[in-house]
Each structure stands twice: as structure tokens, then as C-alpha cells.
Design a protein around this motif. Structure first.
Motif, PDB file in Angstrom:
ATOM      1  N   TYR A  81       3.632  10.416  37.588  1.00  0.00           N
ATOM      2  CA  TYR A  81       2.605  10.424  37.595  1.00  0.00           C
ATOM      3  C   TYR A  81       1.748  11.346  38.818  1.00  0.00           C
ATOM      4  CZ  TYR A  81       1.620   6.148  34.820  1.00  0.00           C
ATOM      5  OH  TYR A  81       2.393   4.999  34.250  1.00  0.00           O
ATOM      6  N   HIS A  82       2.657  11.666  39.752  1.00  0.00           N
ATOM      7  CA  HIS A  82       2.378  12.268  41.020  1.00  0.00           C
ATOM      8  C   HIS A  82       2.171  13.561  40.366  1.00  0.00           C
ATOM      9  CE1 HIS A  82       1.359  14.028  45.086  1.00  0.00           C
ATOM     10  NE2 HIS A  82       2.479  14.167  45.113  1.00  0.00           N
ATOM     11  N   CYS A  83       4.050  13.515  39.997  1.00  0.00           N
ATOM     12  CA  CYS A  83       4.319  15.186  39.265  1.00  0.00           C
ATOM     13  C   CYS A  83       3.442  15.513  38.587  1.00  0.00           C
ATOM     14  CB  CYS A  83       5.427  15.261  39.350  1.00  0.00           C
ATOM     15  SG  CYS A  83       6.745  14.766  40.443  1.00  0.00           S
ATOM     16  N   ALA A  84       3.249  14.649  37.544  1.00  0.00           N
ATOM     17  CA  ALA A  84       2.432  15.211  36.308  1.00  0.00           C
ATOM     18  C   ALA A  84       0.529  15.376  36.770  1.00  0.00           C
ATOM     19  CB  ALA A  84       2.168  13.931  35.479  1.00  0.00           C
ATOM     20  N   ASP A  85       0.424  15.045  37.666  1.00  0.00           N
ATOM     21  CA  ASP A  85      -1.118  15.922  38.508  1.00  0.00           C
ATOM     22  C   ASP A  85      -0.728  16.749  39.081  1.00  0.00           C
ATOM     23  OD1 ASP A  85      -1.740  13.536  37.501  1.00  0.00           O
ATOM     24  OD2 ASP A  85      -2.045  12.141  39.753  1.00  0.00           O
ATOM     25  N   ASP A  86       0.285  16.993  39.418  1.00  0.00           N
ATOM     26  CA  ASP A  86       0.964  18.278  40.204  1.00  0.00           C
ATOM     27  C   ASP A  86       0.881  19.361  39.098  1.00  0.00           C
ATOM     28  OD1 ASP A  86       0.545  17.333  42.762  1.00  0.00           O
ATOM     29  OD2 ASP A  86       3.047  17.328  43.269  1.00  0.00           O
ATOM     30  N   LEU A  87       0.687  19.135  38.182  1.00  0.00           N
ATOM     31  CA  LEU A  87       0.655  20.375  36.883  1.00  0.00           C
ATOM     32  C   LEU A  87      -0.608  20.632  36.397  1.00  0.00           C
ATOM     33  CD1 LEU A  87       4.654  18.819  35.107  1.00  0.00           C
ATOM     34  CD2 LEU A  87       3.883  20.709  36.837  1.00  0.00           C
ATOM     35  N   LEU A  88      -0.478  19.617  36.452  1.00  0.00           N
ATOM     36  CA  LEU A  88      -2.658  19.350  35.770  1.00  0.00           C
ATOM     37  C   LEU A  88      -3.535  19.527  36.724  1.00  0.00           C
ATOM     38  CD1 LEU A  88      -2.352  15.192  34.476  1.00  0.00           C
ATOM     39  CD2 LEU A  88      -2.155  17.557  32.685  1.00  0.00           C
ATOM     40  N   VAL A  89      -3.182  20.116  37.331  1.00  0.00           N
ATOM     41  CA  VAL A  89      -4.434  20.443  38.579  1.00  0.00           C
ATOM     42  C   VAL A  89      -4.288  22.184  38.203  1.00  0.00           C
ATOM     43  CG1 VAL A  89      -4.394  19.319  39.937  1.00  0.00           C
ATOM     44  CG2 VAL A  89      -2.746  20.984  40.582  1.00  0.00           C
ATOM     45  N   HIS A  90      -3.290  22.675  37.918  1.00  0.00           N
ATOM     46  CA  HIS A  90      -2.717  23.602  37.181  1.00  0.00           C
ATOM     47  C   HIS A  90      -2.811  23.944  35.916  1.00  0.00           C
ATOM     48  CE1 HIS A  90      -1.685  25.070  40.822  1.00  0.00           C
ATOM     49  NE2 HIS A  90      -1.012  24.485  41.212  1.00  0.00           N
ATOM     50  N   VAL A 146      14.110   7.683  46.274  1.00  0.00           N
ATOM     51  CA  VAL A 146      13.468   8.595  44.709  1.00  0.00           C
ATOM     52  C   VAL A 146      12.952   9.274  44.647  1.00  0.00           C
ATOM     53  CG1 VAL A 146      12.203   7.653  42.832  1.00  0.00           C
ATOM     54  CG2 VAL A 146      13.619   5.557  43.636  1.00  0.00           C
ATOM     55  N   ALA A 147      13.695  10.817  43.577  1.00  0.00           N
ATOM     56  CA  ALA A 147      13.110  11.679  43.826  1.00  0.00           C
ATOM     57  C   ALA A 147      13.016  12.668  42.574  1.00  0.00           C
ATOM     58  CB  ALA A 147      13.816  13.207  44.949  1.00  0.00           C
ATOM     59  N   GLY A 148      12.312  13.749  42.067  1.00  0.00           N
ATOM     60  CA  GLY A 148      12.302  13.955  40.525  1.00  0.00           C
ATOM     61  C   GLY A 148      11.333  15.115  40.320  1.00  0.00           C
ATOM     62  N   LEU A 161       3.386  29.936  30.183  1.00  0.00           N
ATOM     63  CA  LEU A 161       4.456  30.026  31.948  1.00  0.00           C
ATOM     64  C   LEU A 161       4.843  28.619  31.785  1.00  0.00           C
ATOM     65  CD1 LEU A 161       0.914  31.392  33.257  1.00  0.00           C
ATOM     66  CD2 LEU A 161       3.068  32.376  32.894  1.00  0.00           C
ATOM     67  N   LEU A 162       5.975  28.536  32.313  1.00  0.00           N
ATOM     68  CA  LEU A 162       6.815  27.281  32.879  1.00  0.00           C
ATOM     69  C   LEU A 162       6.245  26.924  34.671  1.00  0.00           C
ATOM     70  CD1 LEU A 162       8.642  25.745  32.339  1.00  0.00           C
ATOM     71  CD2 LEU A 162      10.410  27.652  33.324  1.00  0.00           C
ATOM     72  N   ALA A 163       5.721  25.276  34.584  1.00  0.00           N
ATOM     73  CA  ALA A 163       5.091  25.303  35.280  1.00  0.00           C
ATOM     74  C   ALA A 163       6.624  23.871  36.025  1.00  0.00           C
ATOM     75  CB  ALA A 163       4.025  25.075  35.166  1.00  0.00           C
ATOM     76  N   ALA A 164       6.974  24.337  36.863  1.00  0.00           N
ATOM     77  CA  ALA A 164       7.508  22.431  37.515  1.00  0.00           C
ATOM     78  C   ALA A 164       7.024  22.718  39.226  1.00  0.00           C
ATOM     79  CB  ALA A 164       8.952  23.560  38.303  1.00  0.00           C
ATOM     80  N   THR A 165       7.866  21.046  39.395  1.00  0.00           N
ATOM     81  CA  THR A 165       6.881  20.368  40.882  1.00  0.00           C
ATOM     82  C   THR A 165       7.888  19.686  40.696  1.00  0.00           C
ATOM     83  OG1 THR A 165       5.492  19.769  41.945  1.00  0.00           O
ATOM     84  CG2 THR A 165       5.135  18.679  39.579  1.00  0.00           C
ATOM     85  N   MET A 166       8.362  19.358  42.229  1.00  0.00           N
ATOM     86  CA  MET A 166       9.617  18.187  42.963  1.00  0.00           C
ATOM     87  C   MET A 166       8.228  17.716  44.096  1.00  0.00           C
ATOM     88  SD  MET A 166      13.096  18.612  43.599  1.00  0.00           S
ATOM     89  CE  MET A 166      14.197  17.252  43.913  1.00  0.00           C
TER      90      MET A 166
END
Length: 194
Positions: free
Chosen positions: A89-98, A156-158, A59-64
Motif C-alpha cells: 500500500y505504501h509503494c502504491a501511495d508513492d506512485l499515486l501521488v504522481h 521485507v522490502a519491495g 511514463l514508467l514509474a518505480a518506487t522501492m
């Protein structure tokens, strides 16, 4: 009612959460209207997840997200790079919780008039954090918009992309009474508004 001493509320800063909620619900409806069979529904999730185009159970996961008003503090402290790193780091955390592993990050940096030192610090901070989490900084957008942004500030966003095996996707459905919650100490100010 006036706020108690030492208590801050979003509405004290001019942010109306009650007004924003129905707007966000309408946005969600528009987004869900585009979902095909491959999209995984994650109520309350921190990332969007869809079937990997190549299949194979991946699965592909994406967060912004964006750094937000913390950038005002970072500018004053001369630590824009650290604030930008925290976004990664925040975006990585958003992925890691899934249970998704970070793969790539794209950034967006904008100012009324680009300040080379501020922009460089932001990109260097994101680059450092991308190396830390094992993601490639693929590129992004750097914009100068004098009619849109206030002079002297930076936005700054990502967006971070990741991958997770379908069998390992964490969607909250297995959370049960008796589960343990692990809390980790913060390395500093994180992405909530200030």
C-alpha cells in the motif's frame, strides 16, 4: 540533552540522520549520472519516472521501500502479513501521488534462517494488497543469510512499477497557495520506524 518523557528521536535508537544526509546526497549524484533524456526530474518525489520504452506519451514509474523496524512489532503481534501488505500500500501511495497506476510488485524477504510460516505470511499479505491495488506480484527474492541477519527477525522490502500518462504526471509544479490538502485516516501503523 535527554529526551522529554514520551518523546522519541531517531538518534535515541542509534540512527544518525545528520550523518546519513551527506551519504544520501552522494548516492543521488551517482544515480543522476546515469539519467538519460527520458528521466523526469521530481525533486522531493516519491518515485522515479522515465519515458516508457514504447513511447506513446506514457511514463514508467518505480518506487522501492521496506517495512523497516515495524517488523519487530509485527513479529511480536503475529501480524507479519499485515505489515507486508502495508508495504505494498505504501509503494502504491508513492506512485499515486504522481498520478501513476500500479502495475507490478517485486518483493525481497530475508532472514538468518527462513521461517516458512513468517515467509508465507509475508507473501500472502503482499499478495492480498497487490490484488487490492490492482498490481501483479511478479515474484522476487527470498534469501537465507545467517551471517547477515539477526536470528528471529525478518526483512521485507519491495519494488513497485506503475504507469502514468505524461500529460497527467503530478510533479508538484502546479501546487499553489489556496490548494487544499486532503488527509485520510490511517488504517494502522505505517512504514516509519519504531
Amino acid at each position: 540533552t535527554p529526551p522529554r518523557a514520551g518523546v522519541m528521536r531517531y538518534r535515541d535508537a542509534g540512527v544518525d540522520i545528520a550523518r546519513a544526509d551527506p551519504i544520501k546526497r552522494a548516492l543521488g549524484e551517482a544515480a543522476r549520472a546515469t539519467w538519460g533524456a527520458g528521466v523526469r526530474k521530481l525533486p522531493g518525489g516519491f518515485a522515479g519516472v522515465t519515458a516508457w520504452p514504447g513511447g506513446g506519451g506514457m511514463l514508467l514509474a518505480a518506487t522501492m521501500d521496506g517495512v523497516g523496524t515495524k517488523l519487530h512489532l509485527a513479529l511480536v503481534a503475529g501480524r507479519v502479513g499485515d505489515a507486508a501488505a502495508d508495504l505494498v500500500y505504501h509503494c502504491a501511495d508513492d506512485l499515486l501521488v504522481h498520478a501513476a497506476r500500479p502495475l507490478a510488485f517485486l518483493d525481497y524477504i530475508a532472514q538468518a534462517r527462513l521461517d516458512p510460516e513468517v515467509v508465507r505470511a509475508a507473501v500472502e499479505g503482499m499478495s492480498r494488497a497487490c490484488r487490492d491495488v490492482g498490481a501483479s506480484l511478479l515474484g522476487g527474492e527470498t534469501a537465507e543469510m545467517p551471517d547477515t541477519y539477526v536470528a528471529g527477525v525478518v526483512d521485507v522490502a519491495g519494488c513497485m512499477l506503475g504507469v502514468v500518462n505524461e500529460r497527467q504526471l503530478m510533479d508538484g509544479s502546479r501546487v499553489a497557495v489556496g490548494d487544499r490538502v486532503l488527509g485520510l485516516g490511517s488504517a494502522g501503523l505505517h512504514t516509519n520506524g519504531f
